[in-house]
Scaffold this motif. Structure first.
Motif, short mmCIF file in Angstrom:
data_model
loop_
_atom_site.label_atom_id
_atom_site.label_comp_id
_atom_site.label_asym_id
_atom_site.label_seq_id
_atom_site.Cartn_x
_atom_site.Cartn_y
_atom_site.Cartn_z
N GLY A 37 0.82 -1.19 0.00
CA GLY A 37 0.00 0.00 0.00
C GLY A 37 0.86 1.25 0.00
N SER A 38 0.37 2.29 0.71
CA SER A 38 1.11 3.55 0.80
C SER A 38 2.35 3.44 1.68
N LEU A 39 2.48 2.32 2.36
CA LEU A 39 3.63 2.15 3.25
C LEU A 39 4.95 2.09 2.48
N ARG A 40 4.90 1.77 1.17
CA ARG A 40 6.14 1.65 0.39
C ARG A 40 6.84 2.99 0.23
N TYR A 41 6.07 4.10 0.32
CA TYR A 41 6.71 5.42 0.19
C TYR A 41 7.58 5.74 1.40
N TRP A 42 7.32 5.07 2.53
CA TRP A 42 8.13 5.29 3.73
C TRP A 42 9.20 4.21 3.90
N ASN A 43 8.87 2.97 3.47
CA ASN A 43 9.87 1.91 3.56
C ASN A 43 11.00 2.12 2.54
N ASN A 44 10.65 2.51 1.32
CA ASN A 44 11.62 2.76 0.25
C ASN A 44 11.37 4.16 -0.32
N PRO A 45 11.72 5.21 0.42
CA PRO A 45 11.40 6.57 -0.04
C PRO A 45 12.14 6.92 -1.33
N LEU A 46 11.44 7.72 -2.16
CA LEU A 46 12.03 8.19 -3.41
C LEU A 46 13.01 9.32 -3.13
N THR A 47 14.04 9.39 -3.92
CA THR A 47 15.00 10.49 -3.80
C THR A 47 14.44 11.73 -4.47
N VAL A 48 15.10 12.87 -4.20
CA VAL A 48 14.64 14.13 -4.80
C VAL A 48 14.74 14.09 -6.32
N ASN A 49 15.79 13.49 -6.86
CA ASN A 49 15.94 13.39 -8.32
C ASN A 49 14.85 12.53 -8.92
N GLU A 50 14.51 11.42 -8.27
CA GLU A 50 13.46 10.55 -8.80
C GLU A 50 12.11 11.28 -8.79
N ILE A 51 11.87 12.05 -7.75
CA ILE A 51 10.61 12.81 -7.70
C ILE A 51 10.59 13.88 -8.78
N ARG A 52 11.73 14.55 -9.01
CA ARG A 52 11.81 15.58 -10.06
C ARG A 52 11.54 14.97 -11.42
N ASP A 53 12.10 13.81 -11.70
CA ASP A 53 11.88 13.16 -12.99
C ASP A 53 10.40 12.82 -13.20
N LEU A 54 9.72 12.40 -12.14
CA LEU A 54 8.30 12.07 -12.27
C LEU A 54 7.43 13.31 -12.46
N LEU A 55 7.87 14.46 -11.95
CA LEU A 55 7.05 15.66 -12.02
C LEU A 55 7.29 16.48 -13.28
N ASN A 57 8.75 15.51 -16.30
CA ASN A 57 8.71 14.83 -17.60
C ASN A 57 7.35 15.07 -18.23
N PRO A 58 7.30 15.73 -19.40
CA PRO A 58 6.00 16.04 -20.02
C PRO A 58 5.29 14.80 -20.55
N GLU A 59 6.03 13.71 -20.77
CA GLU A 59 5.41 12.50 -21.31
C GLU A 59 4.71 11.67 -20.25
N ASN A 60 4.94 12.00 -18.97
CA ASN A 60 4.31 11.23 -17.89
C ASN A 60 2.82 11.52 -17.83
N ASN A 61 2.06 10.48 -17.52
CA ASN A 61 0.62 10.66 -17.36
C ASN A 61 0.31 11.05 -15.92
N GLU A 62 -0.99 11.23 -15.63
CA GLU A 62 -1.39 11.66 -14.29
C GLU A 62 -1.05 10.63 -13.22
N LEU A 85 12.14 21.57 -5.20
CA LEU A 85 11.12 21.13 -6.15
C LEU A 85 9.98 22.13 -6.29
N PHE A 86 10.10 23.32 -5.66
CA PHE A 86 9.00 24.28 -5.65
C PHE A 86 8.57 24.70 -7.07
N PRO A 87 9.48 25.04 -7.98
CA PRO A 87 9.03 25.44 -9.32
C PRO A 87 8.28 24.33 -10.05
N HIS A 88 8.72 23.08 -9.86
CA HIS A 88 8.05 21.98 -10.55
C HIS A 88 6.66 21.71 -9.98
N VAL A 89 6.48 21.98 -8.71
CA VAL A 89 5.18 21.71 -8.08
C VAL A 89 4.19 22.84 -8.39
#
Length: 836
Positions: A37-55, A57-62, A85-89
């Motif tokens: 479930g949502s517990l994976r975001y705390w057990n294996n947290p994403l790095t700042v670069n991985e979050i930036r890539d997901l936010l 990238n224009p080809e990513n879906n919702e 990550l403020f500008p991307h958000v």
């Protein structure tokens, strides 16, 4: 051709296998994510670069953007700095997905104060959402704008708040209510505009808004009652229609308002003086003249009767005298005028008014009564918070005889979870201390069950001690006797302490409790014996009940024998008990009742001297007291032992023990430097001591903070026992109630209840006013007057004759009051007087 076909087939199979492997890997990863479930975001947290890539990238879906935003929320909760990550958000504010907007709003509120320039990039997009057709988006935009702690946008936020307060959607107006405290905290200078908005929202037509408006009022201006006056009655009327989340702050608001604007309903009320019409001086003279005139007429009447009695024969004179004596007896009773029965209702009303004007009865203000009546339906609510709030209102606002209405609903909450039941038990204990009669009819609800936790058991025992009286003490003692057989030593000790508390409150049952505790001294459980000894010591300290003259000498002797048996039995337990308070209690009992154990008291002191250095400080002090009493009462066998004990105490590690020995030395042993102290030793040490106060007297009925202010029982401060930052003080009652005209709703004219009767109502002319009414009546009925002559003649001719004829046929008399009536009277007189 065959070779080419084979190569193509092999390539196709490899691609298919690769796709299948990727699909299986993806499914395996998704399955793992589903299990975590949502517990994976705390057990294996994403790095700042991985979050930036997901936010970014224009080809990513919702779905991928949501994945990055969830990882962003997890990183924020873990304390990671994601301000880069403020500008991307901010760019995601333009999205139409409401879930994305919520997460973006949370991020903006978190980092807007540290990045005010970048925050301005999303302000225009949020401003566009304020004009959206979707009420949820408008409310979300207002909620986000008001939460941004950026002073540059405060004028924009205020303008948006004014617009939203007039929105057609109640949901948006509710959001405007919740935004008022946030803006007031950032810009206190705009309080005038905010107060106007708050006043308009308090009069909103939707009950969805009123609860949030009350919460905003409690935060912004909790004592500005001028805003509440015109809306008070409507708030009371619609209270039952507000949602339970809004009922709690609204009930709190109304409770504080009533305390500040109404008088205490439990204060004794002085009896009102009777109102005298015109003036007392003018009214007294006719009354006196009437009395004097009546007395003169009565004297003349008596003289005439005496004169006529002399002229009559003796038999008639006797009858007249008998009638006169009967008349005097009848004069003692008030005469009843038959015409008064027509005004019976008015008499009852006046009597009820006199009852309410008696001292000690306070007539409630109509608006005060309106609040109490409006809260009664809320006692059936499913929300524990609402029921506790209503119970708090009845505790601090209702007359004492109406507080019992909250007992049943509060007891119903005991069936909720352990946390809620624990808080409710604290509230019930608080109410029982101030007014135990509320819960006496529900005494069995406080009997302890086997599944009750230890903290609930302790509170229930305390409540039972408060509810105990002469009517239910037998049942409570039987219940406590059962509790003493339970395996939990701590619970049994608490039960024994409760028995001692009840005995202190009800001196008439001290002997019964003493017998019950003496039976527990034979128990093999040391904790039970120790607790029994401590409580018995407290019972022996209580003042003995004063013996009545009717008491027999045998009863007094039995009491003394019971006391002596108790002292002897307790002293025999000295070697078996190791509990320090219990040993100290035994030593105190020996010293206090040394005459009952005079034979072996010196031996007890000798054994105590041997173990003195190993005893607890509380026991050492009692040993010193025992040694001093034995030296003064029986010095020959105990002086050397006492001197040895005092010398040991002189070098003890405890300050209290050393000081005690230094004080006793000049009193017990003769010293040339202190001869006067030795002479007064018996008066100082063997004097009779006052009884200690009972536990119930030492407990305060009100729960107060460190400053002495009362803590309202519907607050978190009441539960934790000290004042919290957001706590609102409970106002004191007003010395004089505010005028009811202030609470007249806006736009509703004040109606005079006598206006419908006209200006001439109450004057001497006529209640029905002009002559036109009589003329209309005459035209309809054709009579000159309602009681005219024609009506009387018709009635006499028809009714009287028919009635006489029917009577004559039935009774055989010519006329009901005819000539033969005299014979009837004579016969009746002869028969009735003889029988009587």
């Amino acid at each position: 051709t065959t070779t080419t076909t084979t190569t193509t087939t092999t390539t196709t199979n490899e691609e298919t296998n690769t796709k299948m492997d990727n699909l299986l890997t993806s499914l395996k990863h998704q399955g793992k994510n589903l299990t975590q479930g949502s517990l994976r975001y705390w057990n294996n947290p994403l790095t700042v670069n991985e979050i930036r890539d997901l936010l970014e990238n224009p080809e990513n879906n919702e779905m991928q953007i949501m994945e990055g935003l969830r990882g962003l929320m997890a990183a924020m909760s873990l304390g990671s700095n994601v301000a880069s990550l403020f500008p991307h958000v901010v760019k995601l504010v333009r999205t139409k997905n409401p879930e994305v907007k919520k997460i973006v709003s949370l991020y903006l509120v978190q980092y807007a104060e540290s990045e005010p320039q970048l925050t301005l990039l999303g302000i225009n997009l949020l401003k566009k959402d304020l004009s959206s057709h979707n009420q949820l988006l408008r409310a979300q935009a207002l909620r986000t704008l008001s939460s941004l702690r950026v002073k540059m946008i405060l004028p924009l936020v205020l303008a948006s708040l004014v617009t939203s307060a007039k929105d057609s959607s109640a949901y948006v107006r509710k959001a405007a209510c919740l935004a008022i405290p946030k803006l007031y905290e950032l810009d206190p200078g705009s309080e005038e505009t905010l107060f106007e908005l708050l006043e308009s929202l308090l009069g909103d037509r939707s009950t969805l808004v009123l609860g949030s408006a009350a919460a905003a009022f409690n935060e912004v201006c909790p004592n500005n009652w001028e805003l509440i006056h015109p809306h008070y009655r409507r708030l009371c009327d619609v209270l039952i229609d507000v949602d339970e989340w809004g009922q709690v702050p609204l009930v709190s608001l109304l409770m504080r308002y009533a305390r500040a604007n109404f008088v205490d309903p439990n204060l004794p009320k002085e009896k009102k003086p009777k109102v005298v019409e015109e003036s007392s001086a003018v009214g007294e003279e006719p009354e006196k003249e009437g009395k004097e005139k009546g007395e003169e007429e009565g004297e003349e009447k008596e003289k005439n009767e005496e004169e006529t009695a002399e002229e009559k024969p003796e038999s008639e004179a006797k009858e007249a005298a008998a009638e006169k004596s009967e008349g005097k007896n009848e004069e003692d009773e008030p005469e009843v005028d038959e015409s008064d029965f027509f005004y019976n209702d008015d008499k009852e009303e006046s009597e009820s008014d006199d009852e309410w004007n008696e001292p000690g009865i306070q007539v409630l203000n109509p608006d005060h009564r309106l609040l109490l009546d409006s809260l009664l339906p809320l006692l059936r609510s499913d929300s524990p918070a609402v029921i506790i709030s209503v119970a708090s209102v009845y505790r601090y606002l209702a007359p004492a005889n109406e507080r019992g209405k909250v007992a049943g609903p509060l007891l119903r909450l005991l069936r909720c979870g352990r946390e809620i039941s624990h808080i409710v038990m604290k509230i019930i204990l608080y109410l029982a201390r101030s007014d135990p009669g509320i819960f006496k009819p529900h005494m069995t609800d406080f009997f302890i069950r086997s599944y009750d936790p230890i903290f609930t058991r302790t509170v229930k025992l305390t409540i039972l001690t408060l509810l105990a009286d002469d009517t239910n003490i037998d049942r409570i003692l039987r219940e406590f006797k059962f509790y003493t057989s339970q395996p939990d030593d701590d619970f049994v000790a608490a039960t024994i302490t409760a028995i001692g508390t009840i005995s202190a409150n009800l001196p008439s049952i001290v002997e019964r409790c003493l017998l019950q505790l003496m039976q527990l001294l034979s128990s093999k459980r040391e904790a039970v014996v120790a607790a029994s000894v401590v409580v018995i010591k407290k019972l022996l300290q209580l003042p003995r009940p004063v013996s009545d003259e009717d008491d027999d000498e045998d009863d007094v002797d039995s009491r003394e024998g019971q006391l002596q048996d108790a002292v002897i039995q307790i002293t025999r337990l000295f070697d078996e008990v190791t509990h320090a308070p219990a040993r100290a209690s035994i030593v105190w009992i020996v010293g206090e009742y040394v005459d009952n154990v005079k034979a072996y008291a010196p031996d007890i002191l000798r054994r105590l001297a041997q173990s003195f250095k190993d005893e607890e400080n509380i026991v050492k002090i009692q040993i010193l007291n025992l040694a001093s009493k034995l030296v003064l009462s029986d010095p020959e066998p105990t002086t050397l032992i006492a001197q040895y004990i005092v010398n040991l105490a002189k070098y003890d590690q405890s300050f209290d023990v050393r000081d005690k020995s230094r004080m006793l030395r000049p009193l017990l042993f003769k010293n040339e430097k202190t001869p006067r102290l030795a002479a007064l030793a018996k008066r100082l040490l063997l004097t009779k001591k006052p009884s200690p106060p009972s536990t119930s007297e030492a407990q305060a009925s009100e729960k107060v903070d460190q400053n002495g202010q009362i803590l309202s029982m519907d607050s978190l401060s009441f539960v934790v026992g000290y004042r919290l930052n957001a706590y609102l003080d409970l106002p004191a009652f007003a010395e004089e109630a505010t005028a009811n005209d202030l609470r007249q709703p806006v736009g509703v004219p004040v109606v005079d209840p006598t206006a419908q009767y006209g200006e001439e109502y109450g004057e001497e002319e006529s209640f029905w006013g002009e002559e036109e009414y009589d003329e209309e009546y005459d035209e309809e009925y054709g009579e000159d007057d309602f009681y005219g002559e024609e009506y009387d003649e018709e009635y006499d001719e028809e009714y009287d004759e028919e009635y006489d004829e029917e009577y004559d046929e039935e009774y055989g008399e010519e006329d009901f009051y005819g000539e033969e009536g005299e014979e009837y009277d004579e016969e009746y007189d002869e028969e009735y007087e003889e029988e009587y």
